[in-house]
Scaffold this motif. Structure first.
Motif, PDB file in Angstrom:
ATOM      1  N   LYS A   1       0.835  -1.202   0.000  1.00  0.00           N
ATOM      2  CA  LYS A   1       0.000   0.000   0.000  1.00  0.00           C
ATOM      3  C   LYS A   1       0.872   1.255   0.000  1.00  0.00           C
ATOM      4  O   LYS A   1       0.500   2.288  -0.582  1.00  0.00           O
ATOM      5  CB  LYS A   1      -0.950  -0.006   1.188  1.00  0.00           C
ATOM      6  N   GLY A   2       2.048   1.166   0.638  1.00  0.00           N
ATOM      7  CA  GLY A   2       2.983   2.294   0.573  1.00  0.00           C
ATOM      8  C   GLY A   2       3.458   2.525  -0.851  1.00  0.00           C
ATOM      9  O   GLY A   2       3.551   3.680  -1.306  1.00  0.00           O
ATOM     10  N   ILE A   3       3.751   1.430  -1.568  1.00  0.00           N
ATOM     11  CA  ILE A   3       4.123   1.539  -2.982  1.00  0.00           C
ATOM     12  C   ILE A   3       2.972   2.139  -3.771  1.00  0.00           C
ATOM     13  O   ILE A   3       3.160   3.013  -4.628  1.00  0.00           O
ATOM     14  CB  ILE A   3       4.506   0.162  -3.555  1.00  0.00           C
ATOM     15  N   GLY A   4       1.756   1.693  -3.465  1.00  0.00           N
ATOM     16  CA  GLY A   4       0.584   2.230  -4.151  1.00  0.00           C
ATOM     17  C   GLY A   4       0.441   3.724  -3.942  1.00  0.00           C
ATOM     18  O   GLY A   4       0.140   4.470  -4.887  1.00  0.00           O
ATOM     19  N   LEU A   5       0.665   4.193  -2.712  1.00  0.00           N
ATOM     20  CA  LEU A   5       0.591   5.627  -2.441  1.00  0.00           C
ATOM     21  C   LEU A   5       1.657   6.389  -3.219  1.00  0.00           C
ATOM     22  O   LEU A   5       1.400   7.475  -3.757  1.00  0.00           O
ATOM     23  CB  LEU A   5       0.746   5.881  -0.933  1.00  0.00           C
ATOM     24  N   GLY A   6       2.862   5.807  -3.265  1.00  0.00           N
ATOM     25  CA  GLY A   6       3.924   6.440  -4.049  1.00  0.00           C
ATOM     26  C   GLY A   6       3.584   6.508  -5.523  1.00  0.00           C
ATOM     27  O   GLY A   6       3.847   7.521  -6.193  1.00  0.00           O
ATOM     28  N   VAL A   7       2.980   5.436  -6.056  1.00  0.00           N
ATOM     29  CA  VAL A   7       2.571   5.408  -7.464  1.00  0.00           C
ATOM     30  C   VAL A   7       1.496   6.461  -7.724  1.00  0.00           C
ATOM     31  O   VAL A   7       1.508   7.140  -8.759  1.00  0.00           O
ATOM     32  CB  VAL A   7       2.057   4.005  -7.844  1.00  0.00           C
ATOM     33  N   ILE A   8       0.571   6.633  -6.769  1.00  0.00           N
ATOM     34  CA  ILE A   8      -0.473   7.651  -6.914  1.00  0.00           C
ATOM     35  C   ILE A   8       0.140   9.045  -7.015  1.00  0.00           C
ATOM     36  O   ILE A   8      -0.217   9.852  -7.885  1.00  0.00           O
ATOM     37  CB  ILE A   8      -1.457   7.577  -5.734  1.00  0.00           C
ATOM     38  N   VAL A   9       1.077   9.336  -6.107  1.00  0.00           N
ATOM     39  CA  VAL A   9       1.724  10.657  -6.115  1.00  0.00           C
ATOM     40  C   VAL A   9       2.497  10.867  -7.418  1.00  0.00           C
ATOM     41  O   VAL A   9       2.439  11.951  -8.018  1.00  0.00           O
ATOM     42  CB  VAL A   9       2.671  10.800  -4.901  1.00  0.00           C
ATOM     43  N   LEU A  10       3.205   9.831  -7.872  1.00  0.00           N
ATOM     44  CA  LEU A  10       3.936   9.933  -9.139  1.00  0.00           C
ATOM     45  C   LEU A  10       2.977  10.217 -10.287  1.00  0.00           C
ATOM     46  O   LEU A  10       3.250  11.064 -11.151  1.00  0.00           O
ATOM     47  CB  LEU A  10       4.694   8.624  -9.404  1.00  0.00           C
ATOM     48  N   GLY A  11       1.845   9.523 -10.303  1.00  0.00           N
ATOM     49  CA  GLY A  11       0.861   9.743 -11.356  1.00  0.00           C
ATOM     50  C   GLY A  11       0.324  11.158 -11.351  1.00  0.00           C
ATOM     51  O   GLY A  11       0.163  11.778 -12.416  1.00  0.00           O
ATOM     52  N   ILE A  12       0.058  11.692 -10.169  1.00  0.00           N
ATOM     53  CA  ILE A  12      -0.445  13.071 -10.068  1.00  0.00           C
ATOM     54  C   ILE A  12       0.586  14.060 -10.593  1.00  0.00           C
ATOM     55  O   ILE A  12       0.265  14.984 -11.352  1.00  0.00           O
ATOM     56  CB  ILE A  12      -0.818  13.394  -8.610  1.00  0.00           C
ATOM     57  N   GLN A  13       1.838  13.874 -10.201  1.00  0.00           N
ATOM     58  CA  GLN A  13       2.909  14.757 -10.667  1.00  0.00           C
ATOM     59  C   GLN A  13       3.015  14.740 -12.189  1.00  0.00           C
ATOM     60  O   GLN A  13       3.161  15.792 -12.834  1.00  0.00           O
ATOM     61  CB  GLN A  13       4.241  14.350 -10.039  1.00  0.00           C
ATOM     62  N   MET A  14       2.940  13.564 -12.773  1.00  0.00           N
ATOM     63  CA  MET A  14       3.041  13.451 -14.229  1.00  0.00           C
ATOM     64  C   MET A  14       1.836  14.073 -14.921  1.00  0.00           C
ATOM     65  O   MET A  14       1.964  14.745 -15.946  1.00  0.00           O
ATOM     66  CB  MET A  14       3.169  11.978 -14.623  1.00  0.00           C
TER      67      MET A  14
END
Length: 233
Positions: free
Chosen positions: A36-49
């Motif tokens: 879930k921590g990886i998932g949160l990081g992926v979410i933030v990366l997606g928002i930035q992109m």
């Protein structure tokens, strides 16, 4: 070597997956928390992109049209069927092999980093971007394999083929694409890829269940729209 960056990226996923298979005995609670921590990081990366876009309307139109085509061609279902085929040949019964293959493939494939890195490899034999992506994907594959199983390892194949094909094509056609158009494409591809990565993050955290694979045609539609806009408007 033209395909060195793509090869290293694929091998990083393989070695990360092998390491992750060794760590599969860690507690389910630890796996769940880290995943879930990886998932949160992926979410933030997606928002930035996603925020990199200069025309969100074009991105949204491309995403929706791509979703319609993806549902029409049943891309998500076909990817799952391919994963299940591999599962029958290489995995134990009742495993989540297909989920691991599809999830990992999407995470490692979608995004501008792989595209830009592959283009750099094809144009100038500069593999630094793909080497950096390899480090990220390697660590990601450790936890994904520990959670989702050996299906993650097989995602190295589409990653190598996808990035290798882009590198080969880039070495041939990039000289005919105006630099301004190429820059525009990279920005918008990053944005639509960011939205897809955001959706993947939601899936990983189990906040939603989105058929992300069916959005993939949106990338081609986006390229077409941006090209038309550049040449005719």
């Amino acid at each position: 070597m033209l395909l060195l960056g793509s090869l290293v990226n694929g091998l990083a996923i393989v070695f990360g997956s092998l390491a992750g298979s060794i760590l599969r005995n860690i507690s389910q609670q630890t796996k769940d928390t880290v995943t879930k921590g990886i998932g949160l990081g992926v979410i933030v990366l997606g928002i930035q992109m996603a925020f990199k876009t200069s025309s969100f309307i074009i991105v949204l139109i491309s995403l929706c049209l791509g979703a319609m085509l993806g549902e029409w061609f049943k891309i998500e279902d076909r990817m799952n069927q391919f994963g299940l085929y591999l599962e029958k040949r290489f995995a134990k019964k009742n495993s989540n092999f297909a989920e691991g293959f599809v999830t990992a493939s999407l995470i490692f494939l979608i995004g501008s980093m792989g595209i830009i890195g592959a283009i750099e490899s094809g144009v100038s034999l500069n593999h630094q971007t793909l080497f950096t992506k390899s480090v990220m994907d390697g660590f990601m594959s450790i936890m994904l394999t520990a959670t989702l199983g050996v299906g993650v390892l097989f995602s190295a194949v589409p990653v190598f083929l996808y990035q290798g094909l882009i590198a080969i094509l880039a070495s041939v056609i990039v000289r005919y694409i105006p630099k301004e158009l190429l820059d525009m494409l990279m920005i918008e591809i990053s944005a639509i890829g960011g939205l897809m990565i955001f959706a993947i993050g939601l899936n990983i955290t189990e906040m939603a269940k989105i058929r992300v694979s069916n959005y993939l045609p949106g990338l081609l539609i986006l390229i077409g729209i941006v090209a038309v806009q550049y040449f005719y408007f």
